[in-house]
Design an enzyme around this catalytic site. Structure first.
Site, mmCIF file in Angstrom:
data_model
loop_
_atom_site.group_PDB
_atom_site.id
_atom_site.type_symbol
_atom_site.label_atom_id
_atom_site.label_comp_id
_atom_site.label_asym_id
_atom_site.label_seq_id
_atom_site.Cartn_x
_atom_site.Cartn_y
_atom_site.Cartn_z
ATOM 1 N N THR A 187 -50.292 -22.290 -18.001
ATOM 2 C CA THR A 187 -49.807 -21.206 -17.145
ATOM 3 C C THR A 187 -50.941 -20.257 -16.773
ATOM 4 N N ASP A 188 -50.782 -19.559 -15.642
ATOM 5 C CA ASP A 188 -51.790 -18.547 -15.278
ATOM 6 C C ASP A 188 -51.773 -17.358 -16.242
ATOM 7 N N GLU A 189 -50.694 -17.235 -17.042
ATOM 8 C CA GLU A 189 -50.614 -16.082 -17.946
ATOM 9 C C GLU A 189 -51.673 -16.112 -19.050
ATOM 10 N N TYR A 208 -45.802 -15.195 -25.815
ATOM 11 C CA TYR A 208 -45.700 -16.446 -25.052
ATOM 12 C C TYR A 208 -47.069 -16.891 -24.562
ATOM 13 N N SER A 232 -49.438 -18.022 -27.235
ATOM 14 C CA SER A 232 -49.157 -19.366 -27.765
ATOM 15 C C SER A 232 -49.613 -20.446 -26.784
ATOM 16 N N LYS A 233 -49.459 -20.198 -25.484
ATOM 17 C CA LYS A 233 -49.918 -21.179 -24.491
ATOM 18 C C LYS A 233 -51.447 -21.274 -24.497
ATOM 19 N N LYS A 271 -34.805 -16.275 -16.081
ATOM 20 C CA LYS A 271 -35.983 -15.977 -15.261
ATOM 21 C C LYS A 271 -35.530 -15.167 -14.058
ATOM 22 N N ASN A 314 -41.852 -7.532 -7.284
ATOM 23 C CA ASN A 314 -40.507 -7.930 -7.705
ATOM 24 C C ASN A 314 -39.443 -7.326 -6.788
ATOM 25 N N ASP A 344 -38.847 -0.858 -18.804
ATOM 26 C CA ASP A 344 -39.828 -1.916 -18.562
ATOM 27 C C ASP A 344 -39.947 -2.874 -19.757
ATOM 28 N N PRO A 354 -42.036 -4.491 -22.577
ATOM 29 C CA PRO A 354 -43.241 -4.018 -23.285
ATOM 30 C C PRO A 354 -44.460 -4.864 -22.907
ATOM 31 N N GLY A 355 -45.570 -4.203 -22.612
ATOM 32 C CA GLY A 355 -46.810 -4.925 -22.302
ATOM 33 C C GLY A 355 -46.753 -5.705 -20.997
HETATM 34 P P1 NAD Z 1 -37.957 -24.419 -19.455
HETATM 35 O O1 NAD Z 1 -37.734 -23.398 -20.526
HETATM 36 O O2 NAD Z 1 -37.022 -24.460 -18.300
HETATM 37 O O3 NAD Z 1 -37.948 -25.875 -20.097
HETATM 38 C C1 NAD Z 1 -38.555 -26.168 -21.322
HETATM 39 C C2 NAD Z 1 -37.974 -27.470 -21.845
HETATM 40 O O4 NAD Z 1 -38.636 -27.781 -23.079
HETATM 41 C C3 NAD Z 1 -36.475 -27.405 -22.159
HETATM 42 O O5 NAD Z 1 -35.818 -28.527 -21.618
HETATM 43 C C4 NAD Z 1 -36.415 -27.417 -23.675
HETATM 44 O O6 NAD Z 1 -35.239 -28.009 -24.184
HETATM 45 C C5 NAD Z 1 -37.667 -28.204 -24.028
HETATM 46 N N1 NAD Z 1 -38.162 -27.908 -25.379
HETATM 47 C C6 NAD Z 1 -38.343 -26.675 -25.937
HETATM 48 N N2 NAD Z 1 -38.801 -26.814 -27.198
HETATM 49 C C7 NAD Z 1 -38.934 -28.156 -27.431
HETATM 50 C C8 NAD Z 1 -39.370 -28.918 -28.544
HETATM 51 N N3 NAD Z 1 -39.761 -28.341 -29.681
HETATM 52 N N4 NAD Z 1 -39.388 -30.265 -28.418
HETATM 53 C C9 NAD Z 1 -38.962 -30.875 -27.276
HETATM 54 N N5 NAD Z 1 -38.537 -30.191 -26.200
HETATM 55 C C10 NAD Z 1 -38.507 -28.846 -26.272
HETATM 56 O O7 NAD Z 1 -39.444 -24.207 -18.996
HETATM 57 P P2 NAD Z 1 -40.110 -24.455 -17.569
HETATM 58 O O8 NAD Z 1 -40.049 -23.214 -16.780
HETATM 59 O O9 NAD Z 1 -39.610 -25.720 -17.012
HETATM 60 O O10 NAD Z 1 -41.643 -24.642 -18.018
HETATM 61 C C11 NAD Z 1 -42.169 -25.933 -18.318
HETATM 62 C C12 NAD Z 1 -43.632 -25.787 -18.687
HETATM 63 O O11 NAD Z 1 -44.349 -25.202 -17.594
HETATM 64 C C13 NAD Z 1 -43.881 -24.861 -19.873
HETATM 65 O O12 NAD Z 1 -44.899 -25.428 -20.659
HETATM 66 C C14 NAD Z 1 -44.341 -23.545 -19.246
HETATM 67 O O13 NAD Z 1 -45.203 -22.858 -20.115
HETATM 68 C C15 NAD Z 1 -45.064 -24.054 -18.021
HETATM 69 N N6 NAD Z 1 -45.091 -23.145 -16.866
HETATM 70 C C16 NAD Z 1 -43.947 -22.576 -16.392
HETATM 71 C C17 NAD Z 1 -43.995 -21.775 -15.247
HETATM 72 C C18 NAD Z 1 -42.750 -21.149 -14.676
HETATM 73 O O14 NAD Z 1 -42.844 -20.333 -13.757
HETATM 74 N N7 NAD Z 1 -41.560 -21.481 -15.137
HETATM 75 C C19 NAD Z 1 -45.219 -21.540 -14.608
HETATM 76 C C20 NAD Z 1 -46.381 -22.133 -15.133
HETATM 77 C C21 NAD Z 1 -46.298 -22.940 -16.244
HETATM 78 O O1 DAU Z 2 -46.896 -16.938 -14.328
HETATM 79 C C1 DAU Z 2 -46.316 -18.085 -14.877
HETATM 80 C C2 DAU Z 2 -45.205 -17.691 -15.817
HETATM 81 O O2 DAU Z 2 -44.148 -17.196 -15.012
HETATM 82 C C3 DAU Z 2 -44.719 -18.832 -16.691
HETATM 83 O O3 DAU Z 2 -45.769 -19.225 -17.539
HETATM 84 C C4 DAU Z 2 -43.502 -18.408 -17.515
HETATM 85 O O4 DAU Z 2 -42.991 -19.501 -18.249
HETATM 86 C C5 DAU Z 2 -42.436 -17.896 -16.580
HETATM 87 O O5 DAU Z 2 -41.334 -17.420 -17.321
HETATM 88 C C6 DAU Z 2 -42.987 -16.785 -15.684
HETATM 89 O O6 DAU Z 2 -43.233 -15.579 -16.435
HETATM 90 P P1 DAU Z 2 -42.819 -14.127 -15.877
HETATM 91 O O7 DAU Z 2 -42.660 -13.223 -17.020
HETATM 92 O O8 DAU Z 2 -43.698 -13.709 -14.759
HETATM 93 O O9 DAU Z 2 -41.389 -14.519 -15.223
HETATM 94 P P2 DAU Z 2 -39.967 -13.788 -15.223
HETATM 95 O O10 DAU Z 2 -39.102 -14.549 -14.279
HETATM 96 O O11 DAU Z 2 -39.445 -13.525 -16.593
HETATM 97 O O12 DAU Z 2 -40.303 -12.380 -14.561
HETATM 98 C C7 DAU Z 2 -40.866 -12.278 -13.262
HETATM 99 C C8 DAU Z 2 -41.085 -10.811 -12.969
HETATM 100 O O13 DAU Z 2 -39.799 -10.172 -12.837
HETATM 101 C C9 DAU Z 2 -41.804 -10.058 -14.063
HETATM 102 O O14 DAU Z 2 -42.644 -9.078 -13.486
HETATM 103 C C10 DAU Z 2 -40.680 -9.370 -14.843
HETATM 104 C C11 DAU Z 2 -39.640 -9.109 -13.780
HETATM 105 N N1 DAU Z 2 -38.226 -9.114 -14.223
HETATM 106 C C12 DAU Z 2 -37.796 -10.204 -14.920
HETATM 107 C C13 DAU Z 2 -36.487 -10.283 -15.356
HETATM 108 C C14 DAU Z 2 -35.996 -11.464 -16.142
HETATM 109 C C15 DAU Z 2 -37.375 -8.091 -13.883
HETATM 110 O O15 DAU Z 2 -37.769 -7.100 -13.234
HETATM 111 N N2 DAU Z 2 -36.082 -8.151 -14.322
HETATM 112 C C16 DAU Z 2 -35.594 -9.199 -15.032
HETATM 113 O O16 DAU Z 2 -34.392 -9.188 -15.416
#
Ligand code: NAD
Ligand code: DAU
Length: 337
Positions: free
Chosen positions: A126-128, A151, A154-155, A190, A250, A273, A275-276
């Protein structure tokens, strides 16, 4: 036949990836391993669960013995690791499981990949991992790693383990670092699906802080195509940023959703907000654009419109994933905010 073990393939991005590959590649066999946590859902596999080139196995990536057995049984050549605990807010509430799955789970897969001589290991990062940006600039692959949440920490640990296995044992790997994804089958913890769901139910839309945090949105299908490009064309050891140059606050995103579903902006509610909370992310994708010829194809206006339509047409899916445990989660996270 390309024989791939995909982890986390019942989650949001993993299921979109498997669907796309099965639809477009005739010579791929996918073993889809997922623990089915709250975020994993067999309904996400709709349309390909019975595909002859796909098998689903419920398993934990921390279970090395099962992973090794699957590699042997299906003669796996490539592992793509999507499995993760993926929600920042949950990592702030309960970090431990993030270490178990994202760090120990990745380590377990790496050991299996090394011992079974897997040809390529692709880590979906992830870009995070880069931390946050001020008002200008973008993350490049050279930006120092500086994660801010449990999060992203850990990534980052997982990325470093992948690199260490490459350096120490010669494991052939790639790491992809993508920005925020949106699209079908995203769990409504999300922001985008949560806001769509609340808007459809005339519930307040909880915007954190001042709503001016910036995310760089990419349609999940573009992300999946980029991963495929990395798998087929990248040299081992290379890391690629993936993004679509769609920076939005947002508040902008939330207003777009309300306008699209015909609901008033008065549903927007500013809440305490996160935290962090990272202020801004923005991805420089020049490397994957120029080296692999990949470019995002979906612009945000078109992509968000299609995404909202998908949630409108899949109200049953949405109702399923927002029943039971989700209600508890929502109460806990938002009731006193
Ligand atoms: P998600 O939470 O929708 O899906 C995660 C999946 O992993 C789920 O199906 C869950 O059951 C499975 N899982 C969790 N723990 C497990 C374990 N111990 N063993 C086997 N399976 C397990 O997540 P997502 O948004 O699809 O993200 C997928 C990957 O992409 C992640 O590694 C995340 O860090 C990365 N990523 C996500 C985003 C985003 O915007 N969502 C952006 C960049 C990178
Ligand atoms: O940048 C990639 C990452 O994007 C992935 O690695 C993560 O798995 C994915 O969850 C996502 O992280 P964010 O924290 O950016 O996504 P989220 O959808 O939780 O939040 C997006 C933005 O919206 C963030 O600035 C927080 C804000 N937010 C989120 C929620 C859930 C709100 O304002 N209200 C909300 O209820």
């Amino acid at each position: 036949m390309n024989r791939i073990l995909v982890t986390g393939g019942a989650g949001f991005i993993g299921s979109n990836f498997v669907r796309l590959v099965l639809a477009e590649q005739q010579d791929c066999f996918i073993v889809n391993v997922d623990k089915l946590t709250y975020a994993g859902n067999l309904e996400n596999l709709e349309g390909f669960l019975d595909n002859k080139n796909h098998i689903f196995v419920k398993a934990d990536i921390c279970d090395g013995k099962t992973i090794e057995q699957l590699i042997d049984k299906y003669q796996i050549e490539t592992i793509i690791n999507f499995a993760a605990e993926s929600h920042v807010d949950r990592s702030i509430q309960e970090p431990k499981v993030f270490i178990e799955t994202n760090v120990t789970g990745t380590l377990t897969l790496l050991e299996a990949a090394r011992d079974k001589k897997i040809a390529r290991f692709i880590q979906i990062s992830t870009d995070e991992v880069y931390g946050e940006l001020g008002p200008t600039g973008k993350f490049t692959e050279q930006t120092p790693l500086s994660p801010n949440s449990p999060y992203s920490a850990s990534k980052t640990a997982a990325d470093l383990l992948v690199k260490a296995f490459g350096h120490t044992w010669g494991l052939q790997f790639n790491i992809t670092r993508c920005s925020n994804n949106y699209g079908p089958y995203q769990f409504p913890e999300k922001m985008i699906p949560l806001m769509i769901n609340n808007a459809l139910n005339d519930k307040p839309l909880p915007v954190y802080g001042d709503g001016l945090n910036v995310r760089d949105w990419i349609h999940v299908e573009d992300h999946c195509r980029a991963i495929w490009k990395v798998l087929t064309d990248a040299k081992p050891g290379e890391i690629f940023n993936i993004g679509s140059s769609n920076e939005k606050t947002n508040l902008e995103v939330v207003k777009t959703i309300l306008d699209a579903v015909g609901k008033p902006h008065s549903l927007i509610t500013f809440v305490k907000d996160r935290p962090g909370h990272d202020r801004r992310y923005a991805i420089d994708s020049t490397k994957i654009n120029t080296q692999l010829g990949w470019k995002a194809e979906t612009n945000f206006q078109e992509g968000i419109k299609r995404t909202i339509e998908w949630y409108l047409q899949n109200k049953k899916w949405l109702a399923g994933v927002t029943s039971g445990q989700y209600q508890k989660y929502y109460q806990q996270m938002y009731s006193n905010r």
